[in-house]
Design an enzyme around this catalytic site. Structure first.
Site, PDB file in Angstrom:
ATOM      1  N   ILE A 152       2.536   1.029  -1.967  1.00 11.74           N
ATOM      2  CA  ILE A 152       3.770   0.275  -2.174  1.00 11.74           C
ATOM      3  C   ILE A 152       4.834   0.696  -1.174  1.00 11.74           C
ATOM      4  CG2 ILE A 152       5.628  -0.139  -3.834  1.00 11.74           C
ATOM      5  CD1 ILE A 152       2.812  -1.410  -4.488  1.00 11.74           C
ATOM      6  N   GLU A 153       5.389  -0.291  -0.492  1.00 13.97           N
ATOM      7  CA  GLU A 153       6.421   0.010   0.506  1.00 13.97           C
ATOM      8  C   GLU A 153       7.673  -0.832   0.300  1.00 13.97           C
ATOM      9  OE1 GLU A 153       4.535   0.212   4.411  1.00 13.97           O
ATOM     10  OE2 GLU A 153       2.726   0.994   3.484  1.00 13.97           O
ATOM     11  N   VAL A 154       7.927  -1.210  -0.960  1.00 14.27           N
ATOM     12  CA  VAL A 154       9.184  -1.897  -1.294  1.00 14.27           C
ATOM     13  C   VAL A 154       9.734  -1.368  -2.614  1.00 14.27           C
ATOM     14  CG1 VAL A 154       8.683  -4.075  -0.119  1.00 14.27           C
ATOM     15  CG2 VAL A 154       8.002  -3.810  -2.495  1.00 14.27           C
TER      16      VAL A 154
END
Ligand code: NAG
Length: 327
Positions: A152-154
């Protein structure tokens, strides 16, 4: 009487030895699915190099979106289509004892995934369970994957809820599956901080790349200091992997194999929850042959002398404690 005490001690020590030696022997996890030139899934599994394969990525979901993935030309070209031709390959990989997880997230090139509320997390968990973990017919055919990987990068929001909802399924359906997370190396952890604090992740693939403050840049110090912080951060039942680019072209922070074997792995393996190395990605590994160069040092049974002495020290203290109890 003395003989009986001695016998009890020997029995307990041998139980300790058995449980110690039955611990997982570690290995390499690899991301597959982001470059069609990497070859097919079953070839990756048959290479014998990997213990875990992460199918990357389910990259559109949440907040009412129709889920989509990008498998970089393996069975679609960005648009959501069924990928049922992977079903027999996934099953062959699993038959070899390789754990196959679906990775959700990835680099967000447009705002393609996020969770909008705890209820939304529950909906996404239901979707993931029904389509990939239950054995029902879904986009990958009738597969029962071994788990879900959070790349996950948000935002921080509701990934902890998603982990708890998935954990609910594995505790209540009678079939355990794995949860993994692939956080960036900086601490405090961003994006996955709250999720990791749930302690529900069996595997944590720390990305020691693209972050100069905790990657291999001009030496190993930043990386090894960061590794030690991760060891302190996560509980002993959450296994840690050293996440790395498999080739210089795959990201900043590539570690030459000789540095990895001589310096990084001997240090990392001192942690009791060390479990192996994660590589980004299969394509770069094919090009560079990286896993071949490090594999024999990744597995845990190849413990360096320093770790063997730690193991001995544990034995000694257990032995002394038992003596105090029994003698
Ligand atoms: C690790 O142990 C904690 C209890 O200390 C538990 O709540 C958690 O579910 C465990 N995590 C895993 C992955 O088994």
């Amino acid at each position: 009487m003395a003989f009986q005490r001695l016998a009890s001690i020997i029995l307990l020590l041998s139980l300790f030895t058995i449980s110690y030696s039955h611990r997982d022997n570690g290995g390499i996890a690899v991301y597959w699915g982001q470059d069609a030139r990497e070859g097919d899934l079953v070839t990756a599994c048959n290479s014998g190099k990997y213990k875990i394969v992460l199918l990357a990525f389910l990259n559109k979901f949440g907040a009412g979106r129709t889920p989509e993935w990008n498998f970089a030309g393996h069975c679609d070209n960005g648009a959501w289509k069924k990928c049922t031709e992977l079903e027999p390959e996934i099953k062959q990989c699993q038959a070899r004892g390789i754990r196959v997880l679906l990775s959700i997230g990835g680099a967000p090139d447009y705002s393609s995934y996020l969770l909008s509320s705890p209820e939304d997390a529950k909906e996404v968990a239901n979707y993931l369970y029904e389509n990939f973990l239950s054995g029902q017919y879904g986009p990958l055919g009738s597969v029962t994957l071994d788990g879900i990987d959070f790349d996950i990068e948000v935002t921080e929001d509701y990934w902890d809820d998603l982990a708890r909802e998935l954990d609910f399924f594995r505790r209540t359906t009678g079939r355990y599956f794995y949860l993994s997370a692939a956080p960036q190396c900086p601490i405090p952890v961003y994006y996955l901080g709250k999720a990791i604090a749930t302690k529900l992740f069996d595997y944590i693939f720390v990305q020691f790349y693209n972050n100069p403050s905790c990657s291999y840049v001009s030496g190993t110090n930043a990386l090894l200091n960061s590794w030690d912080k991760w060891v302190d951060l996560v509980p002993s039942n959450n296994s840690l992997f050293v996440g790395l680019p498999a080739a210089p072209s795959a990201g900043n922070g590539y570690i030459p194999a000789e540095v990895m074997n001589g310096r990084v792995l001997p240090h990392a393996k001192k942690a009791s929850n060390y479990e192996g190395v994660m590589l980004w990605d299969r394509y770069r590994d094919v090009q560079n042959g990286y896993s071949d160069k490090i594999h024999s040092n990744v597995i845990k049974s190849k413990l360096p002398a320093s770790v063997e002495s730690v193991t001995d020290a544990i034995y000694q203290s257990v032995y002394k404690a038992l003596r105090r109890v029994f003698v």
